[in-house]
Design a protein around this motif. Structure first.
Motif, mmCIF file in Angstrom:
data_model
loop_
_atom_site.group_PDB
_atom_site.id
_atom_site.type_symbol
_atom_site.label_atom_id
_atom_site.label_comp_id
_atom_site.label_asym_id
_atom_site.label_seq_id
_atom_site.Cartn_x
_atom_site.Cartn_y
_atom_site.Cartn_z
ATOM 1 N N ALA A 28 5.819 9.808 -8.412
ATOM 2 C CA ALA A 28 6.041 8.449 -8.903
ATOM 3 C C ALA A 28 7.372 8.285 -9.627
ATOM 4 C CB ALA A 28 4.894 8.034 -9.826
ATOM 5 N N ARG A 29 7.867 9.353 -10.256
ATOM 6 C CA ARG A 29 9.148 9.263 -10.968
ATOM 7 C C ARG A 29 10.338 9.476 -10.038
ATOM 8 N NH1 ARG A 29 5.619 11.661 -14.503
ATOM 9 N NH2 ARG A 29 5.405 10.665 -16.545
ATOM 10 N N GLY A 30 10.059 9.861 -8.790
ATOM 11 C CA GLY A 30 11.116 10.020 -7.799
ATOM 12 C C GLY A 30 11.407 8.705 -7.104
ATOM 13 N N PRO A 31 12.378 8.697 -6.194
ATOM 14 C CA PRO A 31 12.756 7.455 -5.514
ATOM 15 C C PRO A 31 11.737 7.026 -4.466
ATOM 16 C CG PRO A 31 14.029 9.290 -4.652
ATOM 17 C CD PRO A 31 13.249 9.833 -5.807
ATOM 18 N N PHE A 32 11.631 5.729 -4.261
ATOM 19 C CA PHE A 32 10.882 5.165 -3.143
ATOM 20 C C PHE A 32 11.901 4.493 -2.242
ATOM 21 C CE2 PHE A 32 8.808 1.683 -0.920
ATOM 22 C CZ PHE A 32 7.644 2.266 -0.436
ATOM 23 N N VAL A 33 12.086 5.044 -1.045
ATOM 24 C CA VAL A 33 13.106 4.547 -0.119
ATOM 25 C C VAL A 33 12.410 3.986 1.109
ATOM 26 C CG1 VAL A 33 15.114 5.161 1.280
ATOM 27 C CG2 VAL A 33 14.767 6.255 -0.938
ATOM 28 N N ALA A 34 12.736 2.740 1.462
ATOM 29 C CA ALA A 34 12.095 2.074 2.597
ATOM 30 C C ALA A 34 13.109 1.827 3.703
ATOM 31 C CB ALA A 34 11.470 0.758 2.156
ATOM 32 N N LEU A 35 12.657 1.985 4.938
ATOM 33 C CA LEU A 35 13.495 1.713 6.112
ATOM 34 C C LEU A 35 12.650 0.998 7.149
ATOM 35 C CD1 LEU A 35 16.153 2.092 7.711
ATOM 36 C CD2 LEU A 35 15.184 4.217 8.602
ATOM 37 N N ASN A 36 13.095 -0.184 7.571
ATOM 38 C CA ASN A 36 12.431 -0.925 8.644
ATOM 39 C C ASN A 36 13.049 -0.505 9.969
ATOM 40 O OD1 ASN A 36 11.527 -2.836 10.550
ATOM 41 N ND2 ASN A 36 11.279 -4.391 8.977
ATOM 42 N N CYS A 37 12.315 0.283 10.735
ATOM 43 C CA CYS A 37 12.857 0.836 11.987
ATOM 44 C C CYS A 37 13.160 -0.244 13.012
ATOM 45 C CB CYS A 37 11.873 1.844 12.570
ATOM 46 S SG CYS A 37 11.522 3.256 11.491
ATOM 47 N N PHE B 179 16.577 10.206 4.342
ATOM 48 C CA PHE B 179 15.842 11.410 3.966
ATOM 49 C C PHE B 179 16.445 12.030 2.710
ATOM 50 C CE2 PHE B 179 13.584 11.521 8.001
ATOM 51 C CZ PHE B 179 12.422 12.193 7.669
ATOM 52 N N GLU B 180 17.763 12.111 2.655
ATOM 53 C CA GLU B 180 18.414 12.676 1.467
ATOM 54 C C GLU B 180 18.195 11.799 0.241
ATOM 55 O OE1 GLU B 180 22.437 14.561 1.884
ATOM 56 O OE2 GLU B 180 22.308 13.637 3.866
ATOM 57 N N GLY C 116 10.950 12.188 -3.650
ATOM 58 C CA GLY C 116 10.129 10.979 -3.704
ATOM 59 C C GLY C 116 9.441 10.692 -2.389
ATOM 60 N N THR C 117 9.397 9.409 -2.039
ATOM 61 C CA THR C 117 8.666 8.948 -0.866
ATOM 62 C C THR C 117 9.585 8.163 0.057
ATOM 63 O OG1 THR C 117 6.638 8.774 -2.183
ATOM 64 C CG2 THR C 117 6.676 7.599 -0.080
ATOM 65 N N LEU C 118 9.485 8.445 1.353
ATOM 66 C CA LEU C 118 10.224 7.694 2.375
ATOM 67 C C LEU C 118 9.226 6.852 3.155
ATOM 68 C CD1 LEU C 118 12.740 6.997 4.037
ATOM 69 C CD2 LEU C 118 12.338 9.070 5.395
ATOM 70 N N PHE C 119 9.406 5.538 3.112
ATOM 71 C CA PHE C 119 8.525 4.617 3.823
ATOM 72 C C PHE C 119 9.198 4.157 5.102
ATOM 73 C CE2 PHE C 119 7.038 0.029 4.209
ATOM 74 C CZ PHE C 119 5.893 0.364 4.919
ATOM 75 N N LEU C 120 8.631 4.522 6.245
ATOM 76 C CA LEU C 120 9.169 4.145 7.548
ATOM 77 C C LEU C 120 8.303 3.024 8.115
ATOM 78 C CD1 LEU C 120 9.939 7.692 9.011
ATOM 79 C CD2 LEU C 120 11.509 6.097 7.878
ATOM 80 N N PHE D 244 0.831 -1.198 0.000
ATOM 81 C CA PHE D 244 0.000 0.000 0.000
ATOM 82 C C PHE D 244 0.871 1.256 0.000
ATOM 83 C CE2 PHE D 244 -3.279 -2.981 1.148
ATOM 84 C CZ PHE D 244 -4.427 -2.431 0.594
ATOM 85 N N ALA D 245 2.000 1.210 0.705
ATOM 86 C CA ALA D 245 2.913 2.360 0.698
ATOM 87 C C ALA D 245 3.447 2.607 -0.708
ATOM 88 C CB ALA D 245 4.064 2.119 1.671
ATOM 89 N N ARG D 246 3.811 1.551 -1.411
ATOM 90 C CA ARG D 246 4.291 1.703 -2.785
ATOM 91 C C ARG D 246 3.179 2.212 -3.711
ATOM 92 N NH1 ARG D 246 9.266 -0.320 -3.887
ATOM 93 N NH2 ARG D 246 10.253 -1.560 -2.237
#
Length: 413
Positions: A146-155, A186-187, A192-196, A135-137
């Motif tokens: 959508a053309r920017g990065p999707f970065v995921a981090l599992n806290c 963040f950088e 794009g989107t940061l998925f935490l 759902f995050a994606r």
């Protein structure tokens, strides 16, 4: 509402690219077709980058133009439906595959579709294995980013001492071993989107810094003094009860309200009984192709057993079950003996639930069975969420590790 925008490129007052950007700003999924007699390759590329449905060179053949319009209107029609649950939309626009028809899933998908085109922070709530990252994606893919990065981090997967470094990066010499500058998540997610994921596991010491980054749009690397502007849309997810964590002083209330601008509840699989058949058939086919080179099918008895199981591990557990079945099956059809439904219960039989429990016997006996069902479910979910870590599971349940171990033995988990 407009269903389609058809615009020339060169016009007095504003260009077609201006029209395109304004239209996409009003509705990110509105199809826009740009036409010109003077177009260059650079302009065509820019139009497509800005989200144009098509770029046509004049003179335009009227039949070809009508074909493009019909296709664009069809794309616009799909926009008005629940696009996350449409297979053709997923394949056409490289969406994550989200499968289901239940009312609970449909509501969640519709909410995601509505918020995606905004810049609001989204908080996805739900048990482990329900598909929160999908759902995050989808939020990312449906947005203007959508053309920017999707970065995921599992806290939860990062040690407490390293999580700040992962989020914000560090300068050279910030600590022993920091031999070079390193950008944080963040950088890396700029534009794009940061998925935490597992945001509820974020240490308190880092929560205040995350809150400041969200409110200011700026971050500072460890060991640095320069504030960096970051343009990031944050989507967070958790399987914890953050309200309870706030009451227990384990989560900041101000951060919660900053994250929960738009909360979306992802339903567990046990509340999507009608979706089990769809998901199981999909996984049998896809895993069959991946493992055996051809799609597998499910026999009626096997499908019946899958529908009566409680799925404490949700969609993730269902997929793993079908992957094992594809390996074990002797034929192209999966049978009951190919399924391993013991999971966390330690029993090769459907799990009794409160909904299926028989209210027979004395009050004491019925109460004892109900308590056992609740304990089995809560402990199973806690163990799934913590990847079997009993210490963390005990903390989530509010009991000692010794008590949890005793319950695991008592329930045969």
């Amino acid at each position: 509402r407009f269903r389609l925008v058809l615009t020339d490129l060169r016009m007095p007052g504003a260009s077609g690219l201006d029209v395109l950007r304004a239209a996409r700003g009003a509705d990110a999924l509105l199809p826009v077709v740009v036409m010109t007699a003077y177009g260059s390759i650079d302009e065509a590329v820019q139009a497509m980058k800005d989200g144009a449905y098509d770029f046509l060179q004049k003179p335009v053949d009227s039949r070809h133009l009508m074909l493009i319009v019909e296709r664009a209107l069809e794309a616009g029609r799909l926009r008005t439906e629940n696009v996350l649950l449409r297979e053709e939309y997923a394949s056409r626009y490289d969406f994550p595959r989200i499968i289901g028809e239940s009312a609970a899933l449909t509501r969640a998908a519709k909410l995601v579709q509505q918020v995606a085109r905004r810049s609001s922070t989204v908080l996805l709530l739900g048990e482990s294995g329900t598909g929160k990252e999908l759902f995050a994606r989808a939020v990312h893919q449906l947005s203007d980013r959508a053309r920017g990065p999707f970065v995921a981090l599992n806290c939860a997967a990062i040690p407490e001492t390293l999580i700040e470094n992962e989020l914000f990066g560090h300068e050279r010499g910030a600590y022993t071993g920091a031999d070079s500058r390193r950008a944080g998540k963040f950088e890396l997610a700029h534009g794009g989107t940061l998925f935490l994921d597992e945001i509820g596991e974020l240490p308190l010491a880092v929560q205040s810094k995350l809150l400041r980054a969200l409110e200011s749009g700026r971050v500072t690397r460890l060991g640095g003094s320069l504030e960096l502007d970051v343009d990031v849309r944050v989507v967070a997810a958790t399987n914890r009860d953050l309200q309870a964590a706030i009451a227990g002083k384990g989560f900041r209330e101000d951060l919660y309200f900053r994250l929960a601008v738009f909360p979306v509840e992802i339903p567990p699989l046990r509340d999507r009984e009608d979706d089990v058949s769809l998901l199981a058939s999909y996984f049998a086919a896809s895993c069959g192709v991946e493992i055996r080179g051809k799609a597998m099918t499910l026999g009626p008895e096997a499908l019946s057993r899958l529908r009566t199981y409680s799925w404490p591990g949700n969609v993730r557990e269902l997929r793993n079950c079908l992957e094992r079945a594809c390996i074990l099956a002797d034929a192209d059809e999966i049978r009951p003996q190919d399924l391993d439904l013991r999971g966390l219960t330690g029993r090769d039989e459907p799990v009794e639930t409160l909904a299926t429990m028989e209210f027979t016997g004395s009050l004491h006996d019925v109460s004892a069975r109900a308590v056992s069902i609740v304990e089995r479910r809560m402990i199973g979910e806690a163990l799934t969420a913590t990847s079997g870590n009993r210490t963390k599971a005990a903390e989530r349940l509010g009991v000692s590790a010794k008590t949890l171990t005793a319950k695991i033995r008592e329930l045969g988990l």
